[in-house]
Design a protein around this motif. Sequence first.
Motif, PDB file in Angstrom:
ATOM      1  N   LYS A  11       3.489  -3.396   2.655  1.00  0.00           N
ATOM      2  CA  LYS A  11       2.341  -4.294   2.673  1.00  0.00           C
ATOM      3  C   LYS A  11       1.944  -4.669   4.107  1.00  0.00           C
ATOM      4  N   LEU A  18      -1.078  -2.031   4.615  1.00  0.00           N
ATOM      5  CA  LEU A  18      -2.244  -2.821   4.206  1.00  0.00           C
ATOM      6  C   LEU A  18      -2.726  -3.768   5.307  1.00  0.00           C
ATOM      7  N   SER A  29      -5.461  -2.155   7.441  1.00  0.00           N
ATOM      8  CA  SER A  29      -6.834  -2.542   7.098  1.00  0.00           C
ATOM      9  C   SER A  29      -7.639  -2.834   8.370  1.00  0.00           C
ATOM     10  N   GLU A  68      -6.149   0.412   1.199  1.00  0.00           N
ATOM     11  CA  GLU A  68      -6.331  -0.332  -0.046  1.00  0.00           C
ATOM     12  C   GLU A  68      -5.080  -0.452  -0.897  1.00  0.00           C
ATOM     13  N   HIS A  69      -5.045  -1.544  -1.686  1.00  0.00           N
ATOM     14  CA  HIS A  69      -3.934  -1.827  -2.594  1.00  0.00           C
ATOM     15  C   HIS A  69      -4.214  -1.099  -3.904  1.00  0.00           C
ATOM     16  N   MET A 101      -6.592  -7.662  -2.775  1.00  0.00           N
ATOM     17  CA  MET A 101      -6.197  -7.648  -1.359  1.00  0.00           C
ATOM     18  C   MET A 101      -6.011  -9.051  -0.793  1.00  0.00           C
ATOM     19  N   CYS A 126      -5.111  -8.475   3.175  1.00  0.00           N
ATOM     20  CA  CYS A 126      -6.188  -8.096   4.089  1.00  0.00           C
ATOM     21  C   CYS A 126      -5.872  -8.676   5.472  1.00  0.00           C
TER      22      CYS A 126
END
Length: 638
Positions: free
Chosen positions: A246, A250, A254, A265-266, A482, A486
């Motif tokens: 993560k 992510l 991101s 993206e998740h 997200m 994010c």
Amino acid sequence: MTILEARAAAHAPDASDDDDEFDRTPDRAPGLHAWVEQIAALTEPDRVVWCDGSDRERHELTKVLLDEGKLIRLNGEYRPGSYLARSDPDDVARVESRTFICSASREDAGPTNNWVDPAEMKTELTARLRGAMRGRTLYVVPFSMGPVGGRLSKLGVQLTDSAYVVLSMHIMTRVGAAPRALIESGEPWVKALHSVGCPLVDEAGVRHPDVEWPCNPDKYIAHFPHEREIWSFGSGYGGNALLGKKSFALRIASVIARDEGWLAEHMLLIKLTSPAGRRFHLAAAFPSACGKTNLAMLRSTLPGWSVETLGDDIAWLRQGEDGRLWAINPEAGFFGVAPGTGESTNPNAMQTIWGNTIFTNAALTDDGDVWWEGMTAQPPAHLVDWTGADWTPGLGRPAAHPNARFTVPAAQCPSIADDWEAHDGVPLDAIIFGGRRASNVPLVLEARDWNHGVFLGATIASEQTAAAEGAVGELRRDPFAMLPFCGYNMADYWAHWVSVGRRLGPQAPKIFQVNWFRKGSDGRYLWPGFGDNVRVLAWIAARLEAGNAETGRGAGDASAADGPLGVVPAPGALDVSGLDLAESDLAELFAVDPAAWLAEAELTEEFFAGFGERVPSELHAELAELRARLTRADGGRP
Ligand SMILES: Nc1nc2c(ncn2[C@@H]2O[C@H](COP(=O)(O)OP(=O)(O)OP(=O)(O)O)[C@@H](O)[C@H]2O)c(=O)[nH]1
Ligand SMILES: O=C([O-])CC(=O)C(=O)O
Ligand SMILES: [Mn+2]
């Protein structure tokens, strides 16, 4: 020096002179070398070990963890090469309240992220990290997210004082000499620093015994998007400690994606094949513990249809030379929710975890296997629960923690697609958004166009699950699934999605929304879910075919009808043959209550207002359009 030799040397009387493996590492990547040296000087580990991702390393780390009592070897007859770890009861899930996006300004992090000034955070964490690895080993773990050298892949190095984390990184990422060589050749890479924050030697030099699951009550999962750095302190739990996942793939990715024009993206990633042999690649974003792994491993109940797995949690999407959106799964393993996973719900996951799996916070059976709620219909008569206490059915508490997890190589999945490691990824046909909604949200609908799809993604709300701290069941907004992931201002992220869609133009994937979790007034799920979700995928495939046949979008063929929320299956277009589904339940699955939706639109307006001027005008326009349609559906009342 191997890990075991390093440990032996460290305990020898004159070890301190030659135990630093990095002293003998050629200085081909001064950035990397200097960083390791700097962190070692700060955290004062007994030794530094450079990891190569080999089987030998895996065996040695496993032996260390078994000797230290941090892993329990499972019965090799049932679960070869597999182990159980039990965490500290206060370190069982992601800690969103202690997760920080330390961008230059608070506005760049946005209202949905915790923000601390980056310099302040580094000062605070530097103080926490001083001597934090005393008595422990600092492992240097070079890894690749995505196949090594792939066009969409990215490199990182995790420093950690947890052997459990290194073993897990072996499974979840590509660790070893190949990513290290790329880093040393000058490729960009992400710094990921992790400490459980539990030194074994105190300031007075006194050594204390280790515990089964070292961690610290104070936790920090801090991200420095500008520097592309992660500093994680105090937790050993997957989502907080396996920093490739993560944190990198992510939160940091991101930001890189925003800067480079792609999307991190998740999302799960699958290949759907129709009875006619047509193939579709679909990505789906659902919040944590809302069905990604299950959909990724779906076993079809419709004859002729099949689903192959490409990824179950994260997808990186980038426009290819052909103008289409291409996707990879940057991970190499699955970190899946154990409870609810059984032969009747997810047989592919059950077969994936046949062996070579690390289980965390599952219950232990008397014959040395694992068990959790939902694995079998009946629990065993006696278990040792996830806290290490005796357990019998009827005690009124679960035997496994609700967020118990399995960590397993993706290659072991029987439904894994042949091309899951393709360097360029796969071309994407559709994107699906979803959440856990007991009411209001229909089983499936199709966005009218890309921007309507972005609106659907931006307005997802979902009931909280056990994957993070907080009250389970509470409804919260989780845009694009997200919210916790994010790495920059969520409204800027929406604008980025709008701009990616503009660039993709007619080649953009179609966007859909699903909800497997709608309940009847009696509280039971209206939709059977799991393998029967293929029925919804089949309708999506029909819509994709229709879209290919037509020039435009929206309803306009026999498969679909227009509704106030979007395009829905025409009567009879969703294949429910053979299902024990009452006509009234089917109607309820698609029921739209305009009054409830107008109230939800109010909440959406409030939600957008929290982001101020940064919300793209396209989303305001979609909200206005939704209200107009609802008002018409409501009989035109204003
Ligand atoms: N009723 C119902 N439950 C489902 C369905 N799909 C998944 N679940 C349950 O939802 C829970 C979470 O499912 P997962 O597939 O592990 O969720 P996930 O999105 O991968 O979760 P993370 O790994 O935390 O991101 C499990 O208990 C599943 O059994 C479905 O179609 N219907
Ligand atoms: O990151 C984790 O800890 C597990 C996970 O997949 C999620 O919570 O979405
Ligand atoms: Mn999952």
